[in-house]
Design a protein around this motif. Structure first.
Motif, PDB file in Angstrom:
ATOM      1  N   LEU A 108       0.862  -1.169   0.000  1.00  0.00           N
ATOM      2  CA  LEU A 108       0.000   0.000   0.000  1.00  0.00           C
ATOM      3  C   LEU A 108       0.904   1.226   0.000  1.00  0.00           C
ATOM      4  CD1 LEU A 108      -3.029   0.733   0.208  1.00  0.00           C
ATOM      5  CD2 LEU A 108      -2.710   0.938   2.664  1.00  0.00           C
ATOM      6  N   ASP A 109       0.594   2.193  -0.847  1.00  0.00           N
ATOM      7  CA  ASP A 109       1.475   3.352  -0.992  1.00  0.00           C
ATOM      8  C   ASP A 109       1.719   4.026   0.354  1.00  0.00           C
ATOM      9  OD1 ASP A 109       2.121   6.334  -1.653  1.00  0.00           O
ATOM     10  OD2 ASP A 109       2.375   5.255  -3.545  1.00  0.00           O
ATOM     11  N   THR A 114       0.163   5.368   8.434  1.00  0.00           N
ATOM     12  CA  THR A 114      -0.013   4.291   9.411  1.00  0.00           C
ATOM     13  C   THR A 114      -0.997   3.219   8.962  1.00  0.00           C
ATOM     14  OG1 THR A 114      -1.597   5.738  10.551  1.00  0.00           O
ATOM     15  CG2 THR A 114       0.627   5.639  11.437  1.00  0.00           C
ATOM     16  N   LEU A 115      -1.624   3.393   7.809  1.00  0.00           N
ATOM     17  CA  LEU A 115      -2.495   2.348   7.280  1.00  0.00           C
ATOM     18  C   LEU A 115      -1.698   1.267   6.562  1.00  0.00           C
ATOM     19  CD1 LEU A 115      -5.352   4.567   5.782  1.00  0.00           C
ATOM     20  CD2 LEU A 115      -5.330   3.408   7.997  1.00  0.00           C
ATOM     21  N   LYS A 242       1.930   0.339  15.642  1.00  0.00           N
ATOM     22  CA  LYS A 242       1.535  -0.480  14.506  1.00  0.00           C
ATOM     23  C   LYS A 242       1.158  -1.879  14.999  1.00  0.00           C
ATOM     24  CE  LYS A 242       1.269  -0.050  10.816  1.00  0.00           C
ATOM     25  NZ  LYS A 242      -0.033   0.175  10.139  1.00  0.00           N
ATOM     26  N   ALA A 243       0.459  -1.918  16.121  1.00  0.00           N
ATOM     27  CA  ALA A 243       0.010  -3.182  16.698  1.00  0.00           C
ATOM     28  C   ALA A 243      -1.503  -3.134  16.816  1.00  0.00           C
ATOM     29  CB  ALA A 243       0.629  -3.398  18.078  1.00  0.00           C
ATOM     30  N   LEU A 269      -9.735   0.399  10.557  1.00  0.00           N
ATOM     31  CA  LEU A 269     -10.327  -0.937  10.687  1.00  0.00           C
ATOM     32  C   LEU A 269     -10.036  -1.792   9.455  1.00  0.00           C
ATOM     33  CD1 LEU A 269     -13.827  -0.166  12.277  1.00  0.00           C
ATOM     34  CD2 LEU A 269     -11.799  -1.098  13.407  1.00  0.00           C
ATOM     35  N   LEU A 270     -10.033  -1.178   8.282  1.00  0.00           N
ATOM     36  CA  LEU A 270      -9.692  -1.914   7.062  1.00  0.00           C
ATOM     37  C   LEU A 270      -8.282  -2.486   7.153  1.00  0.00           C
ATOM     38  CD1 LEU A 270     -11.083   0.297   4.138  1.00  0.00           C
ATOM     39  CD2 LEU A 270     -11.780  -2.033   4.705  1.00  0.00           C
ATOM     40  N   SER A 271      -7.348  -1.673   7.643  1.00  0.00           N
ATOM     41  CA  SER A 271      -5.959  -2.125   7.735  1.00  0.00           C
ATOM     42  C   SER A 271      -5.788  -3.235   8.760  1.00  0.00           C
ATOM     43  CB  SER A 271      -5.038  -0.950   8.083  1.00  0.00           C
ATOM     44  OG  SER A 271      -5.213  -0.536   9.428  1.00  0.00           O
ATOM     45  N   LEU A 272      -6.751  -3.364   9.679  1.00  0.00           N
ATOM     46  CA  LEU A 272      -6.702  -4.415  10.696  1.00  0.00           C
ATOM     47  C   LEU A 272      -7.452  -5.670  10.263  1.00  0.00           C
ATOM     48  CD1 LEU A 272      -7.388  -2.238  13.872  1.00  0.00           C
ATOM     49  CD2 LEU A 272      -5.190  -3.104  13.092  1.00  0.00           C
TER      50      LEU A 272
END
Length: 322
Positions: A108-109, A114-115, A242-243, A269-272
């Motif tokens: 992801l660019d 942080t995503l 980043k946890a 939430l998407l990144s998780l």
């Protein structure tokens, strides 16, 4: 518009039974007719999947919010889907993107900050610090580099920078003591307890940055993040951690009425990989079309099982009161 019986798409909606008035349908058809032949051919290509269509349409309409959502969603849906197919557990907040293991090509660019995946994000931050280190020209700049290196776990290089402090500098004594502390830290219980006590005392007395550094030195980054969150430093906490547990709390913070940055919280939430929660939040924000399209994409990618909840989210009109 998809024609299931022929497996093709058409741009003619005049014969479609929409609830809109005829003049509205006419305006929509006029806009569709104004599209270039190249765009029309792409949209009518049955090989173009739903995520690609959503991305293309967001670009055509210049919808920045939609574009950012579908860019992040497409990346992590593919990432989690391919990891599931390979039976590879993907930590929340760290999509599997190694093409050698079957993940989607690239990351992801970094503009998404942080995503991005944890490993990629941390590697980029380290490269960034190294670049700043090369260009440093003052004590303040050197101190900032040393602080960042400590947070990133690069203790050896951080010590070298601390020892560069001139004897005439008022911070010479403190930097020398910090360098000694970093090089002599052990994992024994008594030393960790002492350092943690000092760190918490420093934080309580307004030395938040210094206390966080000490906690990171004894592998208490999670505690450091919680202190940062307690003092309202949510972006710094996300940068450091980043946890998943920390980022989930950040998402909850973004959803709170006091902050009300729900769109940003949805991206977190998407990144998780919290895809069902994303659908529920979109639905609660009355973004029914986006929620339905997203749930449908989740089902197609196999990252979600069909159940009553997904049926409600993917058929929003059925869940609305009469």
């Amino acid at each position: 518009m998809l024609q299931p019986w022929s497996g093709t798409f058409t741009m003619d909606i005049t014969q479609i039974d929409y609830t809109e008035k005829d003049e509205i349908k006419g305006l929509i058809q006029e806009q569709l007719n104004s599209l270039s032949n190249d765009v029309r051919s792409v949209l009518q290509d049955p090989e173009l999947n739903q995520l690609q269509r959503c991305l293309l349409l967001s670009r055509l309409f210049g919808d920045e919010s939609d574009l950012q959502f579908w860019t992040v969603a497409a990346h992590y849906l593919q990432s989690f889907s391919q990891a599931r197919q390979l039976c590879v557990p993907v930590p929340e907040g760290q999509g599997e993107t190694d093409t050698a293991q079957g993940g989607p090509a690239g990351h992801l660019d970094i503009c998404h900050d942080t995503l991005c995946e944890s490993a990629y994000f941390q590697r980029f931050q380290l490269e960034r610090v190294h670049l700043q280190e090369v260009k440093r020209s003052s004590y303040e700049h050197t101190k900032k580099c040393a602080d960042q290196l400590l947070l990133l776990g690069q203790t050896d290089r951080a010590v070298q920078l601390l020892l560069e402090t001139s004897a005439e500098n008022s911070s010479y004594y403190c930097d020398s003591l910090k360098a000694c502390l970093v090089t002599t830290i052990t994992s024994s219980g008594p030393s960790q307890s002492t350092i943690k006590l000092v760190a918490t005392n420093m934080i309580a007395n307004g030395k938040l940055a210094e206390g966080v550094q000490l906690l990171c030195l004894i592998d208490k980054a999670a505690d450091a993040c919680r202190y940062l969150q307690t003092y309202g430093e949510w972006n710094r906490a996300a940068w450091l951690a980043k946890a998943s547990d920390v980022l989930k709390r950040w998402a909850e913070h973004l959803f709170s009425p006091q902050v009300n940055q729900k769109s940003k919280g949805i991206l977190v939430l998407l990144s998780l990989g919290c895809f069902l929660k994303v659908g529920e939040m979109l639905h609660s924000m009355r973004q029914f079309d986006r929620a339905a399209l997203f749930i449908e994409a989740c089902l197609k990618y196999g990252v979600m099982e069909a159940n009553d909840s997904t049926n409600i989210l993917s058929h929003p009109m059925q869940s609305l009161p009469p």
